[in-house]
Design an enzyme around this catalytic site. Structure first.
Site, short mmCIF file in Angstrom:
data_model
loop_
_atom_site.label_atom_id
_atom_site.label_comp_id
_atom_site.label_asym_id
_atom_site.label_seq_id
_atom_site.Cartn_x
_atom_site.Cartn_y
_atom_site.Cartn_z
N LYS A 183 -42.64 -37.15 49.11
CA LYS A 183 -41.50 -37.01 48.20
C LYS A 183 -40.32 -37.85 48.66
CE LYS A 183 -42.30 -32.69 45.86
NZ LYS A 183 -41.61 -31.65 45.14
N LYS B 151 -38.09 -37.26 50.81
CA LYS B 151 -36.85 -36.50 50.99
C LYS B 151 -37.09 -35.40 52.01
CE LYS B 151 -37.49 -33.29 47.13
NZ LYS B 151 -36.92 -32.79 45.88
#
Length: 143
Positions: free
Chosen positions: A48, A50
């Protein structure tokens, strides 16, 4: 003779919300024993791009205390067949955003060959960890 049906679902489960609860409740309704895979911080960072807000160990502890969750395990990669080899589940429950993609058609075929049924559940409209994070970010900014 009683046959125990084992279910498996996974997620990041960051900023736990009602959508997460809905998936767990629905998944538990399809099985006798529910195993929940929680994405590790490293995996989330990889796929992702993140970081999570809530650390992995704390997300696991939250899930261990949710009614209907029988076992919490780390999800260290996205390979559902490898997870099946390890946990031998009968039912895989995933979000419907994956439905119909070639990747998931291939996963389904592989799991179907070993007797696993795959169910796609709709996400709870209007709520997501990303949306909560955005609201928090917006409210942290000075006006």
């Amino acid at each position: 003779m009683f046959i125990l049906i084992v279910g498996y679902t996974t997620g990041v489960f960051d900023l736990f919300h009602v959508g997460h609860l809905n998936i767990i409740k629905s998944a538990k309704g399809m099985c006798d024993r529910l195993i929940v895979g929680v994405s590790t911080d490293e995996l989330v960072s990889q796929y992702k791009d993140k970081q999570t807000v809530i650390p992995f160990d704390e997300r696991c502890e939250i899930l261990r205390n949710i009614q209907g969750v029988d076992c919490v395990v780390p999800q260290e990669n996205m390979d559902k067949f490898e997870a099946w080899e390890k946990y031998k589940f009968d039912v895989l429950v995933v979000g419907d955003d994956w439905h119909g993609s070639q990747k998931w058609k291939d996963i389904e075929a592989k799991l179907c060959a070993v007797g696993v049924r795959v169910f796609y559940l709709p996400y709870t409209k209007g709520t997501s960890s990303s949306k909560i994070n955005q609201i928090l970010d917006d409210n942290r900014r000075p006006s």
